[in-house]
Design a protein around this motif. Structure first.
Motif, short mmCIF file in Angstrom:
data_model
loop_
_atom_site.label_atom_id
_atom_site.label_comp_id
_atom_site.label_asym_id
_atom_site.label_seq_id
_atom_site.Cartn_x
_atom_site.Cartn_y
_atom_site.Cartn_z
N GLN A 69 0.82 -1.21 0.00
CA GLN A 69 0.00 0.00 0.00
C GLN A 69 0.86 1.26 0.00
OE1 GLN A 69 -2.23 -1.09 3.49
NE2 GLN A 69 -4.04 -1.73 2.32
N ALA A 70 1.93 1.24 0.79
CA ALA A 70 2.85 2.40 0.82
C ALA A 70 3.54 2.58 -0.53
CB ALA A 70 3.87 2.21 1.93
N HIS A 71 3.92 1.47 -1.14
CA HIS A 71 4.54 1.49 -2.46
C HIS A 71 3.59 2.11 -3.49
CE1 HIS A 71 6.26 -0.03 -6.22
NE2 HIS A 71 5.15 -0.72 -6.42
N PHE A 72 2.34 1.68 -3.49
CA PHE A 72 1.36 2.25 -4.42
C PHE A 72 1.17 3.75 -4.17
CE2 PHE A 72 -1.18 -1.97 -5.03
CZ PHE A 72 -0.30 -2.36 -6.02
N LYS A 73 1.08 4.10 -2.90
CA LYS A 73 0.84 5.50 -2.54
C LYS A 73 1.97 6.40 -3.05
CE LYS A 73 -1.95 8.18 -0.01
NZ LYS A 73 -3.41 8.26 -0.24
N GLU A 74 3.19 5.96 -2.81
CA GLU A 74 4.34 6.78 -3.18
C GLU A 74 4.60 6.76 -4.68
OE1 GLU A 74 9.21 6.96 -2.46
OE2 GLU A 74 7.96 5.53 -1.32
N ASN A 75 4.58 5.58 -5.30
CA ASN A 75 5.07 5.45 -6.66
C ASN A 75 4.00 5.53 -7.74
OD1 ASN A 75 7.92 4.97 -6.02
ND2 ASN A 75 7.18 3.09 -5.08
N ILE A 76 2.74 5.35 -7.38
CA ILE A 76 1.67 5.48 -8.38
C ILE A 76 0.83 6.73 -8.10
CG2 ILE A 76 -0.39 4.41 -9.36
CD1 ILE A 76 0.89 1.71 -8.96
N GLU A 77 0.25 6.82 -6.91
CA GLU A 77 -0.51 8.03 -6.60
C GLU A 77 0.39 9.25 -6.60
OE1 GLU A 77 -3.12 7.98 -3.26
OE2 GLU A 77 -3.89 5.96 -3.70
N GLY A 78 1.64 9.05 -6.17
CA GLY A 78 2.59 10.16 -6.13
C GLY A 78 3.10 10.56 -7.50
N ALA A 79 2.92 9.69 -8.48
CA ALA A 79 3.44 9.96 -9.83
C ALA A 79 2.37 10.45 -10.80
CB ALA A 79 4.10 8.70 -10.40
N TYR A 80 1.10 10.06 -10.54
CA TYR A 80 0.04 10.36 -11.51
C TYR A 80 -1.14 11.05 -10.85
CZ TYR A 80 2.68 6.71 -13.90
OH TYR A 80 3.70 5.96 -14.45
N LYS A 81 -1.69 12.01 -11.54
CA LYS A 81 -2.87 12.75 -11.08
C LYS A 81 -4.11 11.85 -11.12
CE LYS A 81 -5.57 16.82 -12.50
NZ LYS A 81 -5.67 17.87 -13.54
N ASP A 82 -4.97 11.99 -10.13
CA ASP A 82 -6.28 11.33 -10.08
C ASP A 82 -6.20 9.81 -10.08
OD1 ASP A 82 -7.40 13.86 -10.14
OD2 ASP A 82 -7.76 13.83 -12.30
N MET A 83 -5.14 9.23 -9.57
CA MET A 83 -5.01 7.78 -9.53
C MET A 83 -5.29 7.27 -8.12
SD MET A 83 -4.27 5.41 -11.80
CE MET A 83 -2.91 5.68 -12.95
N ASP A 84 -6.32 6.47 -8.00
CA ASP A 84 -6.72 5.88 -6.72
C ASP A 84 -6.21 4.44 -6.68
OD1 ASP A 84 -7.99 4.83 -4.49
OD2 ASP A 84 -9.97 4.76 -5.43
#
Length: 425
Positions: A69-84
């Motif tokens: 979950q932390a990985h997704f938060k940092e590397n996906i949500e943190g990289a792309y706008k509007d990504m849940d």
């Protein structure tokens, strides 16, 4: 007047397997070439686009979820706008280890939902069958199964249940490979196919749990180009089928330090396959498929890969490793980039922009096909000529199992096909 897109209800999806390809999350010294993952990222973006609804991920250990979950938060949500990137984990947070957590994930899905299976090869049949019997559509990574009998079992079950099996053969969606397929139709009868695919020996660290134990490099990498050759040969003049497989393997690196895989684990496997025209017994073709996971580090590509297809009136050659896009970074050196597969760079608005990559297209095509089936607009029986289905990948599994048996039994293995019946001898 432009054709208006058809909008179907979004699909609930369970991602079975929480490893590198699904999440991009790795531990220890292992470095992923897909640090954002593929399956999870694509499904999160499909949800953003209104194509996917609820997402769950099934692994075996709940202790991994906070890090994922932390990985997704940092590397996906943190990289792309509007990504849940929210998802429902199985087993649940704090629950004990459960090798059958996928069953709970599948049981939670409404009929007509979808699963993706990216787990060790030996688990594919049981997981897929559990989903099929509950009316769930299935995408399974290659190989579908390790044996022809298990593959045929899934095909029969899916036909009875009226659900769809798509095999994640993403190379079929590579624009060069797809264009070559169309060109091959005009080249006449099949004569020769040669392919090579490798990954650096550091991958053995990623695959330490199963390399040489649960599966081999031929199942893992040769499966790609065996499928491509079967796809190219399908429907061409002569009605060719594989009839004999002779395998050879190199050993020495994987079984030695620092990798210490099981003794006898093959470094490189080559399959020599004889193809026979069913229309003219005097016509034969030859294919040579080679795969390795002990290639040198520092070659500038993660995967060396390409093939040569030769027919009566011409040939197709594709180098999928070097696409004319190179980057050099101080400290890490020269690299050839395959942005056709997955483009992880955001667009000017900060949104994920990799929807044209063939790794993305393969997964999206599965979900949108499921939408069409559920809406009654697509017949599962019509898909065998259009997509990598369970039905039209049978020859690939037959060749792969024959190759494994040839290595184990130290002899050539004969493939028999009569009508829709397949067997190995």
């Amino acid at each position: 007047m432009p054709v208006q897109p058809v909008h179907y209800p979004p699909v609930d999806v369970a991602l079975i397997g929480a490893g590198e390809y699904t999440t991009g999350y790795t531990t220890g010294s292992v470095k992923s070439d897909k640090k954002l993952g593929v399956v999870g990222l694509v499904m999160f973006d499909l949800r953003r686009r209104g194509i996917v609804n609820e997402i769950s991920i099934a692994g075996t250990s709940s202790g991994k979820w906070p890090a994922v979950q932390a990985h997704f938060k940092e590397n996906i949500e943190g990289a792309y706008k509007d990504m849940d990137t929210t998802f429902t984990p199985f087993p649940a947070l704090g629950a004990p280890r459960d090798a059958d957590a996928y069953k709970a994930a599948i049981d939670a899905l409404p009929k007509g939902s979808a699963i993706t299976i990216f787990t060790p090869d030996s688990t594919h049949h049981a997981i897929a069958m559990y989903a099929i019997k509950r009316g769930i559509h299935v995408m399974v990574t290659k190989p579908v199964t390790q044996t022809l009998a298990d593959h045929l079992d899934l095909v029969r079950a899916a036909e009875e249940a009226g659900v769809y099996i798509q095999v994640e053969m993403h190379k079929r969606f590579d624009p060069s490979y797809a264009d070559g397929k169309q060109k091959a139709k005009s080249l006449g009868g099949f004569n020769f196919f040669s392919s090579y695919m490798s990954q650096p020996k550091t991958q053995l660290e990623t695959f330490a749990a199963w390399a040489g134990v649960d599966s081999d490099i031929s199942y893992y990498l040769n499966s790609h180009h065996i499928d491509i050759s079967c796809w190219y040969i399908e429907g061409i003049p002569g009605n060719y089928v594989p009839v004999k497989v002779t395998a050879s393997g190199s050993t020495g690196i994987a079984q030695s330090a620092p990798y210490n895989c099981r003794a006898g684990t093959e470094d490189t496997i080559t399959l020599l396959v004889e193809w026979q025209s069913q229309d003219d017994p005097s016509k034969k073709g030859t294919a040579v498929y080679t795969a390795s996971w002990t290639a040198p580090v520092g070659a500038g590509v993660h995967s060396e890969q390409g093939f040569h297809y030769m027919a009566d009136k011409g040939e197709v050659r594709i180098d999928q490793s070097r696409r004319g896009y190179n980057i050099t970074l101080e400290g890490s050196g020269f690299a050839s980039i395959n942005s056709f597969y997955m483009n992880y760079s955001p667009d000017g608005e900060g949104l994920f922009a990799g929807q044209q990559g063939y790794g993305y297209v393969s997964l999206e095509k599965f979900i949108t096909t499921v939408q069409g089936i559920n809406a009654g607009k697509i017949k599962v029986s019509d898909l065998n000529s259009r997509l990598p289905t369970g039905q039209n990948t049978i020859a690939t599994t037959a060749i792969l199992e024959a190759g494994r048996r040839s290595l184990d039994e130290k002899r050539s293995i004969v493939i028999k096909k009569s009508g829709d019946s397949w067997s190995l001898e």
